[in-house]
Structure formats: structure tokens, C-alpha cells
Write a protein that holds these residues in place. Structure first.
Motif, PDB file in Angstrom:
ATOM      1  N   LEU A 133       0.836  -1.202   0.000  1.00  0.00           N
ATOM      2  CA  LEU A 133       0.000   0.000   0.000  1.00  0.00           C
ATOM      3  C   LEU A 133       0.867   1.245   0.000  1.00  0.00           C
ATOM      4  CD1 LEU A 133      -2.849  -0.907   2.526  1.00  0.00           C
ATOM      5  CD2 LEU A 133      -2.849  -1.134   0.032  1.00  0.00           C
ATOM      6  N   ALA A 167      -3.683   3.520  -0.511  1.00  0.00           N
ATOM      7  CA  ALA A 167      -4.123   3.236   0.852  1.00  0.00           C
ATOM      8  C   ALA A 167      -5.223   4.210   1.244  1.00  0.00           C
ATOM      9  CB  ALA A 167      -2.960   3.361   1.828  1.00  0.00           C
ATOM     10  N   PRO A 168      -6.211   3.775   1.995  1.00  0.00           N
ATOM     11  CA  PRO A 168      -7.233   4.709   2.471  1.00  0.00           C
ATOM     12  C   PRO A 168      -6.612   5.843   3.281  1.00  0.00           C
ATOM     13  CG  PRO A 168      -7.919   2.449   2.844  1.00  0.00           C
ATOM     14  CD  PRO A 168      -6.482   2.388   2.419  1.00  0.00           C
ATOM     15  N   TYR A 169      -7.120   7.061   3.051  1.00  0.00           N
ATOM     16  CA  TYR A 169      -6.642   8.238   3.777  1.00  0.00           C
ATOM     17  C   TYR A 169      -7.848   9.167   3.924  1.00  0.00           C
ATOM     18  CZ  TYR A 169      -2.881  11.484   5.240  1.00  0.00           C
ATOM     19  OH  TYR A 169      -2.038  12.309   5.954  1.00  0.00           O
ATOM     20  N   HIS A 177     -14.108   8.040   2.910  1.00  0.00           N
ATOM     21  CA  HIS A 177     -14.711   6.955   3.685  1.00  0.00           C
ATOM     22  C   HIS A 177     -15.428   5.947   2.792  1.00  0.00           C
ATOM     23  CE1 HIS A 177     -13.938   8.547   7.748  1.00  0.00           C
ATOM     24  NE2 HIS A 177     -14.054   9.734   7.182  1.00  0.00           N
ATOM     25  N   VAL A 179     -15.374   2.940   0.852  1.00  0.00           N
ATOM     26  CA  VAL A 179     -14.518   1.764   0.693  1.00  0.00           C
ATOM     27  C   VAL A 179     -14.478   1.305  -0.757  1.00  0.00           C
ATOM     28  CG1 VAL A 179     -14.223  -0.661   1.353  1.00  0.00           C
ATOM     29  CG2 VAL A 179     -14.821   1.039   3.085  1.00  0.00           C
ATOM     30  N   TYR A 182     -11.507   2.447  -2.940  1.00  0.00           N
ATOM     31  CA  TYR A 182     -10.218   1.829  -2.656  1.00  0.00           C
ATOM     32  C   TYR A 182     -10.170   0.385  -3.144  1.00  0.00           C
ATOM     33  CZ  TYR A 182      -9.649   5.911   0.359  1.00  0.00           C
ATOM     34  OH  TYR A 182      -9.555   7.195   0.840  1.00  0.00           O
ATOM     35  N   GLN A 207      -1.649   2.515   9.440  1.00  0.00           N
ATOM     36  CA  GLN A 207      -0.329   2.860   8.924  1.00  0.00           C
ATOM     37  C   GLN A 207       0.442   3.690   9.955  1.00  0.00           C
ATOM     38  OE1 GLN A 207      -1.088   4.516   4.937  1.00  0.00           O
ATOM     39  NE2 GLN A 207      -0.343   2.570   4.143  1.00  0.00           N
ATOM     40  N   PRO A 215      -7.992   3.159   8.371  1.00  0.00           N
ATOM     41  CA  PRO A 215      -8.856   2.963   7.207  1.00  0.00           C
ATOM     42  C   PRO A 215     -10.325   2.987   7.605  1.00  0.00           C
ATOM     43  CG  PRO A 215      -8.017   0.855   7.942  1.00  0.00           C
ATOM     44  CD  PRO A 215      -7.339   1.905   8.795  1.00  0.00           C
ATOM     45  N   TYR A 219     -12.753  -1.767   5.039  1.00  0.00           N
ATOM     46  CA  TYR A 219     -11.673  -1.829   4.044  1.00  0.00           C
ATOM     47  C   TYR A 219     -10.889  -3.131   4.145  1.00  0.00           C
ATOM     48  CZ  TYR A 219      -7.320  -1.244   1.625  1.00  0.00           C
ATOM     49  OH  TYR A 219      -6.237  -1.468   0.807  1.00  0.00           O
ATOM     50  N   HIS A 220     -10.378  -3.444   5.327  1.00  0.00           N
ATOM     51  CA  HIS A 220      -9.550  -4.644   5.464  1.00  0.00           C
ATOM     52  C   HIS A 220     -10.347  -5.906   5.143  1.00  0.00           C
ATOM     53  CE1 HIS A 220      -5.849  -2.860   6.744  1.00  0.00           C
ATOM     54  NE2 HIS A 220      -6.383  -2.289   7.813  1.00  0.00           N
TER      55      HIS A 220
END
Length: 429
Positions: A133, A167-169, A177, A179, A182, A207, A215, A219-220
Motif C-alpha cells: 500500500l 491506501a485509504p486516507y 470513507h 470503501v 479503494y 499505517q 482505514p 476496508y480490510h
């Protein structure tokens, strides 16, 4: 004079790429709990814990006693031999880990744990390509820097078949937000930049060096589903987020109810002693059929430190401690954000909290200058914090998980005075 002499000796004898945190390096001489003392005679409240590593406090007496006893009886063996501390630490760690992660290989660091995880994934899947990521950080070896998604930590071009997805930010990305955006991009990276047969996706649950970026929910879960749909495995990096740090759960990934195929730990697992661990499902661990060993991985002194640390964590319930003290810390930092608009974002989970500093809260222009200024002002107020983010504009806070309510309040007071120092300079400019 002694301090200046030591700093000059350091500069003469250590690689110049190994840079101390401050313009005028801080020389530490002793520490206990969340208190560290410098050669300058000052006491500092440590809210960074050696990069989230002295997880139950400096020189915890249980760890000190275990190490002193072990080093007097059996100081070292390689993992070519079996010792009780080696097995006991493995049993304690796998007992805390998410379901299915029943076996562990011990090494010396997070970098080595990552290396082991990637090699294992490649052997298990009989594939080579890895998805990392952007903004991620994986360590300092050739492979680990190739996996890292930040140019400043990559001294050489990638030396392995690695591709990086966004990567989500949530703070910086429009619709951050969402998902779906991403996950769609992850699929596109797999289908356009790889053979379509990746071995693994490696992801930090939060991260770390990137700036404690959390995230969005889901997401995960979906990222793991995607990589498995393409025949790869999901590697979860818990080097910074693990062992109760994120609050309420032992590992960050458990907040999203994802069961990783491989997981890596290090840093706080042994309260500062050099221990890295790669955990895997039994059938995945069995894929490593070649010879291997680690001279220092599993050595008795480090193993008793890890076992004692985890025993204290269980007895003190560090997930609950991190949740409670994290709420207290977060409330205080959000109050500072209301007073100082250049604190653009307060984020994190448990006792893994960040402040993202910006020139303007509307444009969100990152401010490395403010990051450096607050770091130095905090030192002047006797509190140690860390930096992160691509531009060094994110303040990282991650103290011992056994920090008390009174110590959190003290830290917030000192940080408040540090912010006031920074604001005074801004107003005078």
C-alpha cells in the motif's frame, strides 16, 4: 560538555543516514515507566515509547527480573536448539493471536518478520508478486524498502515484483470513507500491473510511519476478500498496532473481524528487546520446506523478555488500558484542536494517536515546519513525541499502555504549553 562530546563522537562513528530526532540530539541516560532522564539532567515524559516499543514502560521490573535471571543461566542459543523460554513465548503469543494463527517463527525485528512473511506467502502460493500500500512502511532491508510506499524511505529502486495500491486516507482523499473506491483501485492494480496471480497483499492495520492513518470500516475485510479471490493470501502487519495498542482488542485487525493468513509482530511484544514474530496458519507454515534458522531469533534472553511482557499485558489488560487512556488522550487533543486550527486532524485508535498539522484547515496544506516546531517545543516542555507522514507534518503519540490517568493529564498539559509556544512564534512572524 560531556553531552556535546558524546554527540560529536556519535557523528564521527555512526553512519550519517542514522539521524537523531532533534536538531540538537537528545542524550538519554536512564528511564523508568514513562519517565526518561537526559544527560542534561532534565526529566522527560515519554509519549512515544521508543516508537511504540516500551509497551509496558521503560525497565518494567517483571521484564528486568526475567532477563537478569535468564542471562545468568543461559544467555544464548540459536533456534537450532529447543529451550523452555522459546516455546513458552510462542505459546503465549499464538494464544493471544487471531484464530488460526497457531505457529510462529521468531526473528529479531519487524523488518525480518516482514521478510519471513513475504517469503512464506510466495512459497505457499508458488507465486512471486506482492501488493503493498502507498504510504506504508515495512522496514529497512532491500525487500522491506521495496514494499515501503514512501520515496523518502526508499534509498534504492524496488528489487522485487511489488506493486502499490492506494491506501485509504479519509482526511485527505475526497470521499475518503467510501470503501468501494479503494477496493476498485486495488482490483485495477492487480489486473493491470501484475500477472493477475499475486502471492499476497501486505497491509498495516493502521499505517504507522505514514501518520497513524486509520482505514474506513470494511476496508480490510474487503481487501482480504479481493486478494483471496485472486489466489493470494492476506498478510497483516501488526508491528505497531498489535498487543492491545489500538484498544479493546489484542490486535488491530480484530476491530474489523478479519482473520489474516499471516501476521507479523515486533516492537512492543518484548518491551524493547529485539523480537520479531511471523505467525501463520499451520498449513501455510508447512510450505517452508527448505532449511532455515535464525542465530538470534528465539534466543532465551529475548524470549523471556517477550513472555514476561505478554504476561504483564494479560494481567493488566492492555487492550482495556489503551481504550480508556486513549479516550482521555483523544479528548484532550481534540480540545487543543479547537484552540489551534493548524491541528487539522486528530485520529487514531486506543493509544496510537496522531495530530496532522496544516498551514490552513481549509486547503489542508501539510506543514512540516509546524511539525518540527511542535516537536522541539514539546521537548522544551519536557515531553517526547514522534514525527510521521510524508512531509514530517504528523505528530505521533504512543506511550506505554500502562500510562496512568494522572500521567496522561500531565502530558496533555505539557503538549498544550508546547502548542502555545508554537502559536506565539506564528503570531510574532
Amino acid at each position: 560538555m560531556v553531552t556535546r562530546e558524546l554527540i560529536e563522537r556519535q557523528r564521527a562513528s555512526i553512519f550519517p543516514c542514522v539521524k537523531p530526532l532533534y536538531d540538537e540530539p537528545l542524550v538519554l541516560v536512564e528511564a523508568e515507566g514513562v519517565r526518561a532522564r537526559g544527560a542534561d539532567g532534565r526529566e522527560y515524559l515519554d509519549l512515544f515509547a521508543g516508537i511504540l516499543t516500551t509497551s509496558i514502560g521503560h525497565c518494567h521490573p517483571r521484564v528486568v527480573e526475567a532477563v537478569q535471571d535468564q542471562v545468568a543461566r543461559l544467555g544464548h542459543t540459536s533456534n537450532l536448539y529447543v529451550t523452555e523460554p522459546y516455546v513458552a513465548a510462542a505459546e503465549r503469543l499464538t494464544g493471544l493471536a487471531p484464530a488460526g494463527l497457531d505457529q510462529v517463527m521468531f526473528t529479531n525485528s519487524g523488518t525480518e518478520a516482514i521478510e519471513t512473511a513475504v517469503m512464506l506467502a510466495q512459497m505457499h502460493t508458488r507465486r512471486s508478486e506482492i501488493i503493498g500500500l502507498r504510504l506504508g512502511y515495512s522496514g529497512r532491508s532491500t525487500l522491506a524498502t521495496s514494499l515501503t510506499g514512501q520515496a523518502q524511505w526508499k534509498p534504492l529502486p524496488a528489487m522485487a515484483p511489488i506493486r502499490h495500491a492506494i491506501a485509504p486516507y479519509p482526511y485527505r482523499h475526497a470521499d475518503g470513507h467510501n470503501v468501494d473506491r479503494y477496493i476498485d483501485e486495488l482490483v485495477e492494480v492487480i489486473e493491470t500491473t501484475t500477472t493477475g496471480r499475486p502471492a499476497a497483499l501486505l497491509a498495516e492495520t493502521i499505517q504507522g510511519v505514514g501518520g497513524y492513518i486509520v482505514p474506513p470500516p470494511g476496508y480490510h475485510t474487503r481487501a482480504a476478500e479481493v486478494i483471496r479471490a485472486y489466489g493470494g493470501v492476506f498478510i497483516c502487519d501488526e508491528v505497531q498496532a498489535g498487543l492491545g495498542r489500538t484498544g479493546d482488542r489484542w490486535f488491530g485487525i480484530e476491530h474489523w473481524e478479519v482473520e489474516p493468513d499471516i501476521m507479523v509482530v515486533a516492537k512492543g511484544v518484548a518491551n524493547g528487546f529485539p523480537v520479531g514474530g511471523t505467525l501463520a496458519r499451520e498449513e501455510i507454515a508447512a510450505a517452508w520446506t527448505g532449511l532455515t534458522f535464525s542465530t538470534y531469533g528465539g534466543t532465551p534472553v529475548s524470549m523471556v523478555a517477550a513472555r514476561a511482557t505478554m504476561d504483564v499485558m494479560v494481567e493488566e489488560n492492555t487492550p482495556a488500558c489503551s481504550a480508556a487512556r486513549g479516550r482521555q488522550m483523544r479528548e484532550g487533543l481534540e480540545a487543543l484542536q479547537r484552540d489551534y486550527p493548524w491541528i487539522g486532524d486528530v485520529r487514531g485508535m486506543g493509544l496510537m494517536i496522531a495530530l496532522e498539522l496544516v498551514e490552513d484547515p481549509v486547503t489542508k496544506e501539510p506543514s512540516a515546519q509546524l511539525g518540527k516546531a511542535l516537536l522541539e517545543a514539546a521537548r522544551q516542555e519536557g515531553v517526547l513525541i514522534g514525527l510521521g507522514g510524508m512531509g514530517g507534518h504528523v505528530i505521533r503519540i504512543g506511550p506505554s499502555m500502562l500510562i496512568t490517568p494522572q500521567e496522561v493529564a500531565e502530558g496533555l498539559g505539557r503538549l498544550g504549553r508546547a502548542c502555545a509556544r508554537v502559536e506565539a512564534v506564528r503570531q510574532a512572524a
